[in-house]
Design an enzyme around this catalytic site. Sequence first.
Site, PDB file in Angstrom:
ATOM      1  N   ASN A 166       0.805  -1.316   0.105  1.00 39.01           N
ATOM      2  CA  ASN A 166       0.207  -0.013   0.180  1.00 39.01           C
ATOM      3  C   ASN A 166       0.485   0.763   0.118  1.00 39.01           C
ATOM      4  OD1 ASN A 166       0.644  -0.623   2.629  1.00 39.01           O
ATOM      5  ND2 ASN A 166      -0.899  -0.293   3.396  1.00 39.01           N
ATOM      6  N   GLU A 262       4.571  -5.589  12.257  1.00 40.08           N
ATOM      7  CA  GLU A 262       3.212  -4.804  12.265  1.00 40.08           C
ATOM      8  C   GLU A 262       1.743  -4.878  11.150  1.00 40.08           C
ATOM      9  OE1 GLU A 262       0.991  -1.928  10.425  1.00 40.08           O
ATOM     10  OE2 GLU A 262       2.668  -0.326  10.407  1.00 40.08           O
ATOM     11  N   CYS A 297      -3.068  -0.388   7.414  1.00 40.62           N
ATOM     12  CA  CYS A 297      -3.921  -1.637   9.001  1.00 40.62           C
ATOM     13  C   CYS A 297      -4.295  -0.362   9.771  1.00 40.62           C
ATOM     14  CB  CYS A 297      -2.423  -1.516   9.109  1.00 40.62           C
ATOM     15  SG  CYS A 297      -1.194  -0.977   9.244  1.00 40.62           S
ATOM     16  N   GLU A 476       7.833   1.374  16.314  1.00 39.68           N
ATOM     17  CA  GLU A 476       8.501   1.460  15.253  1.00 39.68           C
ATOM     18  C   GLU A 476       8.553   3.306  15.769  1.00 39.68           C
ATOM     19  OE1 GLU A 476       8.890  -1.411  11.707  1.00 39.68           O
ATOM     20  OE2 GLU A 476       7.058  -0.833  11.931  1.00 39.68           O
TER      21      GLU A 476
END
Length: 496
Positions: A166, A262, A297, A476
């Site tokens: 994405n 993630e 997400c 992160e």
Amino acid sequence: MNAALKNGKDLSPAAVLPRNKTLFYGGQWHAPGDGRFVPTSNPANGEVIGETAQATASDVDAAVAAASEAFKSWRKTKPSERAELLRKAAAILRDNAEELAMLDALNTGNPVAEMVADAKIAAANLDYFAGIAMEAKGHTIPMGDNNLNYTVREPLGVVVRVVAYNHPLMFAAQKLGAPLAAGNTVIIKPSEQAPLSAIRMAELIGGVFPPGVVNVLTGARECGEALTAHPLVKKITLIGSTATGKAILRGCADTIKQVLLELGGKNPLIAYPDATLEKLADGIVRGMNFTWAGQSCGSTSRVFLHDDIHDEVLARVVEILATRHKPGIPTDWATTMGPVISKAHHERVLNYIETSKREGARLVTGGKTPSDPALANGYFIEPTIFADMRADMTIANEEVFGPVMAVFRWTDENEMFNIVNGVEYGLTASIWTNNLTAAHRAASRVESGFVWINNVSQHFLGAPFGGYKNSGIGREECIEELLEFTQVKNVNINLG
């Protein structure tokens, strides 16, 4: 506006597509061992725009060997020198932001005007980790007379970063920052659905670093499994689905490899009756990330509106959505929403829509493919909103990863939080209220790793991003990410 020209730059496909289609490791381009290449397409029209190499297990062995050899000297490079190279790479990304944006628009279907920011965000990440490269440090620990005890943080070795489709350029480039700053060498594995910008990244910045420090391997399942299982790979990270994350965890078991994941999200946006309605309605539209056709997400795809404001806010959302997001050709600089990534995913999202209708959800807007004949060959879906949701409905629990929002009506706070926290995900959450007590109470109750109050979708360098539950492991975009790529060694010296 001519999509092929921007600020005097040639942004035609011939100008932005990478010159190479092979594998980049050890500072050179290599044909795949079995000579296999696969096509990659433009999801706006289904047309093939290039092809990329498919790395085999033998290619993985060669790439890992090159990265492992490079690690021997890269780990000894001064942090200030590593930082200088990261800043140089960041400057190159900024200089080529529009070309990279057009390439990602062609390969992902995301709107080109929005993709310019991806290269700049990636560059900012590289600069950030360049700035904290010397913070991967240890401590002294008092042990009394005749003892000196200290810790040092050392790099891990070869790190693999598997990134999603994405935001392919942004993810591939920004995820170099932390491991390189800490002294590791890196292999980027882009998504097989959108690999072109990672290849172009290697063309642009691969030579900035010593051979073998930055590597890019394209490929499918064989490549990913070989990287996951390779004994010389010390850590593997993923931005992707929860199912893929579980597969990586299983694949890392035999070598006890570290992971950073993630993963997916089914994220709530919770609105209290005292929220500022105009800002709330705008936030609901922004939070769904319709710009990326909902393929994010972090999208707040479950909206919980208090009964007192439900009808008015929902009407405002529909009105804003109609003017802000209409599917269009992604290489047009005026487009604000593109297609989903593939035919298979298009069918999957449409199936979720049909399932929601059968289960009794009320279709408020959208729910079908656009009627514009110019979009007929692409994988477009109208922005879609369902209301009258129940907790047992499919889209109340599963990540659609498409432009489909589910709206709940609530009155009882405890019952609402039971539904909010009743899913397997816990990545982000957005809370809207002007009551400070309610805001803090909600933030403490929601089971998510990243929470916005009266805001949505924004990331902040230095603020840890990551999920609870099945939404991931680790953090992160902060100093914790830098430390994720180090290991602690304790040294004790007897001075007596």
